[in-house]
Design a protein around this motif. Structure first.
Motif, mmCIF file in Angstrom:
data_model
loop_
_atom_site.group_PDB
_atom_site.id
_atom_site.type_symbol
_atom_site.label_atom_id
_atom_site.label_comp_id
_atom_site.label_asym_id
_atom_site.label_seq_id
_atom_site.Cartn_x
_atom_site.Cartn_y
_atom_site.Cartn_z
ATOM 1 N N ALA A 130 0.838 -1.203 0.000
ATOM 2 C CA ALA A 130 0.000 0.000 0.000
ATOM 3 C C ALA A 130 0.871 1.250 0.000
ATOM 4 C CB ALA A 130 -0.929 -0.009 1.204
ATOM 5 N N THR A 131 1.962 1.221 0.734
ATOM 6 C CA THR A 131 2.885 2.354 0.748
ATOM 7 C C THR A 131 3.499 2.557 -0.634
ATOM 8 O OG1 THR A 131 3.355 2.026 3.095
ATOM 9 C CG2 THR A 131 4.978 3.284 1.832
ATOM 10 N N ALA A 132 3.884 1.457 -1.274
ATOM 11 C CA ALA A 132 4.427 1.550 -2.636
ATOM 12 C C ALA A 132 3.356 2.071 -3.599
ATOM 13 C CB ALA A 132 4.937 0.184 -3.090
ATOM 14 N N ALA A 133 2.128 1.609 -3.431
ATOM 15 C CA ALA A 133 1.032 2.074 -4.295
ATOM 16 C C ALA A 133 0.812 3.576 -4.102
ATOM 17 C CB ALA A 133 -0.248 1.300 -3.994
ATOM 18 N N ALA A 134 0.883 4.048 -2.863
ATOM 19 C CA ALA A 134 0.710 5.483 -2.598
ATOM 20 C C ALA A 134 1.788 6.292 -3.319
ATOM 21 C CB ALA A 134 0.740 5.756 -1.097
ATOM 22 N N ARG A 135 3.018 5.804 -3.302
ATOM 23 C CA ARG A 135 4.093 6.517 -4.000
ATOM 24 C C ARG A 135 3.847 6.547 -5.505
ATOM 25 N NH1 ARG A 135 7.498 3.504 -0.352
ATOM 26 N NH2 ARG A 135 8.031 2.120 -2.073
ATOM 27 N N ALA A 189 1.019 8.980 -6.235
ATOM 28 C CA ALA A 189 1.492 10.366 -6.118
ATOM 29 C C ALA A 189 2.314 10.773 -7.335
ATOM 30 C CB ALA A 189 2.313 10.530 -4.840
ATOM 31 N N ARG A 190 3.037 9.842 -7.881
ATOM 32 C CA ARG A 190 3.910 10.131 -9.018
ATOM 33 C C ARG A 190 3.185 10.053 -10.357
ATOM 34 N NH1 ARG A 190 7.623 6.102 -8.343
ATOM 35 N NH2 ARG A 190 6.488 4.778 -9.799
ATOM 36 N N ASP A 191 2.332 9.005 -10.523
ATOM 37 C CA ASP A 191 1.762 8.702 -11.833
ATOM 38 C C ASP A 191 0.233 8.738 -11.886
ATOM 39 O OD1 ASP A 191 4.395 8.162 -12.631
ATOM 40 O OD2 ASP A 191 4.219 6.034 -12.123
ATOM 41 N N GLY A 192 -0.412 9.008 -10.756
ATOM 42 C CA GLY A 192 -1.864 8.999 -10.700
ATOM 43 C C GLY A 192 -2.402 7.585 -10.561
ATOM 44 N N ILE A 193 -3.694 7.493 -10.335
ATOM 45 C CA ILE A 193 -4.312 6.182 -10.140
ATOM 46 C C ILE A 193 -4.230 5.333 -11.403
ATOM 47 C CG2 ILE A 193 -6.533 5.018 -9.775
ATOM 48 C CD1 ILE A 193 -7.066 6.973 -7.533
ATOM 49 N N ASP A 194 -4.409 5.953 -12.557
ATOM 50 C CA ASP A 194 -4.323 5.181 -13.797
ATOM 51 C C ASP A 194 -2.939 4.570 -13.984
ATOM 52 O OD1 ASP A 194 -6.952 5.682 -14.428
ATOM 53 O OD2 ASP A 194 -6.499 7.358 -15.760
ATOM 54 N N GLY A 195 -1.914 5.245 -13.492
ATOM 55 C CA GLY A 195 -0.549 4.736 -13.621
ATOM 56 C C GLY A 195 -0.176 3.703 -12.571
ATOM 57 N N ALA A 196 -1.070 3.474 -11.623
ATOM 58 C CA ALA A 196 -0.780 2.535 -10.534
ATOM 59 C C ALA A 196 -1.210 1.122 -10.921
ATOM 60 C CB ALA A 196 -1.467 2.993 -9.256
ATOM 61 N N SER A 197 -0.576 0.601 -11.943
ATOM 62 C CA SER A 197 -0.868 -0.779 -12.346
ATOM 63 C C SER A 197 -0.239 -1.729 -11.333
ATOM 64 C CB SER A 197 -0.291 -1.064 -13.733
ATOM 65 O OG SER A 197 1.129 -1.036 -13.685
ATOM 66 N N LEU A 198 -0.701 -2.960 -11.331
ATOM 67 C CA LEU A 198 -0.102 -3.946 -10.429
ATOM 68 C C LEU A 198 1.388 -4.092 -10.721
ATOM 69 C CD1 LEU A 198 -2.862 -6.724 -10.308
ATOM 70 C CD2 LEU A 198 -2.399 -4.915 -8.648
ATOM 71 N N VAL A 230 3.270 -1.007 -9.255
ATOM 72 C CA VAL A 230 3.311 -1.064 -7.788
ATOM 73 C C VAL A 230 4.291 -2.150 -7.341
ATOM 74 C CG1 VAL A 230 1.983 -1.541 -5.686
ATOM 75 C CG2 VAL A 230 1.017 -0.080 -7.497
ATOM 76 N N ALA A 231 4.234 -3.296 -7.989
ATOM 77 C CA ALA A 231 5.162 -4.375 -7.644
ATOM 78 C C ALA A 231 6.605 -3.923 -7.853
ATOM 79 C CB ALA A 231 4.865 -5.620 -8.475
ATOM 80 N N ALA A 232 6.879 -3.276 -8.954
ATOM 81 C CA ALA A 232 8.239 -2.790 -9.226
ATOM 82 C C ALA A 232 8.662 -1.760 -8.184
ATOM 83 C CB ALA A 232 8.306 -2.191 -10.634
ATOM 84 N N GLU A 233 7.750 -0.862 -7.811
ATOM 85 C CA GLU A 233 8.059 0.152 -6.796
ATOM 86 C C GLU A 233 8.425 -0.499 -5.458
ATOM 87 O OE1 GLU A 233 8.485 4.008 -5.112
ATOM 88 O OE2 GLU A 233 8.207 3.473 -7.214
ATOM 89 N N TRP A 264 9.160 -6.017 -5.942
ATOM 90 C CA TRP A 264 8.579 -7.345 -6.028
ATOM 91 C C TRP A 264 8.202 -7.662 -7.475
ATOM 92 C CZ3 TRP A 264 4.613 -8.509 -1.639
ATOM 93 C CH2 TRP A 264 5.167 -8.179 -0.399
ATOM 94 N N THR A 265 7.776 -8.894 -7.686
ATOM 95 C CA THR A 265 7.205 -9.278 -8.969
ATOM 96 C C THR A 265 5.689 -9.106 -8.885
ATOM 97 O OG1 THR A 265 6.851 -11.583 -8.339
ATOM 98 C CG2 THR A 265 9.006 -11.019 -9.316
ATOM 99 N N THR A 266 5.055 -9.022 -10.021
ATOM 100 C CA THR A 266 3.593 -8.929 -10.039
ATOM 101 C C THR A 266 2.985 -10.196 -9.442
ATOM 102 O OG1 THR A 266 3.736 -7.557 -12.020
ATOM 103 C CG2 THR A 266 1.586 -8.501 -11.508
ATOM 104 N N GLY A 267 3.602 -11.326 -9.704
ATOM 105 C CA GLY A 267 3.112 -12.590 -9.145
ATOM 106 C C GLY A 267 3.109 -12.582 -7.630
ATOM 107 N N ALA A 268 4.129 -11.991 -7.022
ATOM 108 C CA ALA A 268 4.171 -11.903 -5.554
ATOM 109 C C ALA A 268 3.084 -10.963 -5.043
ATOM 110 C CB ALA A 268 5.548 -11.446 -5.098
ATOM 111 N N LEU A 269 2.851 -9.877 -5.752
ATOM 112 C CA LEU A 269 1.834 -8.904 -5.335
ATOM 113 C C LEU A 269 0.443 -9.532 -5.341
ATOM 114 C CD1 LEU A 269 1.564 -5.198 -6.245
ATOM 115 C CD2 LEU A 269 -0.401 -6.668 -6.533
ATOM 116 N N VAL A 270 0.111 -10.299 -6.378
ATOM 117 C CA VAL A 270 -1.235 -10.850 -6.472
ATOM 118 C C VAL A 270 -1.484 -11.944 -5.431
ATOM 119 C CG1 VAL A 270 -1.571 -10.195 -8.887
ATOM 120 C CG2 VAL A 270 -0.688 -12.475 -8.333
ATOM 121 N N HIS A 271 -0.455 -12.343 -4.731
ATOM 122 C CA HIS A 271 -0.643 -13.238 -3.592
ATOM 123 C C HIS A 271 -1.355 -12.493 -2.456
ATOM 124 C CE1 HIS A 271 0.155 -16.518 -0.854
ATOM 125 N NE2 HIS A 271 0.652 -15.658 0.006
ATOM 126 N N TYR A 272 -1.177 -11.171 -2.396
ATOM 127 C CA TYR A 272 -1.754 -10.353 -1.325
ATOM 128 C C TYR A 272 -2.975 -9.548 -1.771
ATOM 129 C CZ TYR A 272 2.482 -11.683 1.009
ATOM 130 O OH TYR A 272 3.493 -12.423 1.579
#
Length: 184
Positions: free
Chosen positions: A15-20, A23-32, A35-38, A41-49
């Protein structure tokens, strides 16, 4: 022995990474993927949560709001007047953390225009904040307490918006001075 993972902490980190990212790219830019890269992590690890972006976004908004509310408990030794002043000061974007919260809040406000779940989260957050501020004014049980809380929140919101869009003019010091003037 397998490593023990604190799922709540991981969700909070994401969630902290998503907030960053928001803030930088807007909600549309907050793809999984972003956020995972920020988060490193990998996207696969993120979708576990988080099953999807929607779930991540709702959790990010709620986490930002919960973090703000958690500060209230440390004010038990203050008078109501001191608590009111501190509560309103802490609502201003005078620090990097508060500025991030405001940027995320505004991004979600725009998104909530067409999203009833996000709109409800924000509505309930404002109602809670209004009740909190109303409980700290001179006559918290009086009929004017709610109106005074609304006035003070409008003052904070106005200062915050100007500070976000013109940070060179609306320095932390100027924000605090404007709030102090509004408090009378």
């Amino acid at each position: 022995m397998p490593k023990v993972v604190d799922a709540d902490q991981r969700r909070s980190e994401l969630a902290t990474a998503a907030a960053r990212v928001i803030a930088r790219d807007g909600i549309d830019g907050a793809s999984l993927r972003e956020v995972a890269a920020e988060a490193g992590w990998t996207t696969g690890a993120l979708v576990h949560y988080f099953a999807n972006k929607r779930e991540l976004l709702a959790f990010t908004l709620q986490s930002s709001l919960d973090q703000r509310r958690s500060r209230h408990a440390v004010r038990a030794a203050m008078t109501s007047c001191e608590t009111l002043r501190t509560t309103l000061l802490e609502a201003l974007p005078t620090t990097d953390e508060n500025r991030l919260h405001w940027i995320v809040t505004l991004a979600f406000a725009a998104q909530a225009a067409g999203d009833t779940e996000l709109a409800e989260i924000q509505r309930m957050a404002y109602r809670g904040f209004r009740s909190r501020v109303a409980s700290l004014v001179d006559d918290p049980d009086g009929p004017a307490a709610e109106r005074e809380a609304e006035r003070l929140i409008a003052l904070v919101d106005g200062i915050a918006l100007q500070a976000l869009f013109d940070p060179d003019l609306w320095t932390p010091r100027r924000q605090i001075e404007a709030l102090e003037t509004g408090l009378g």
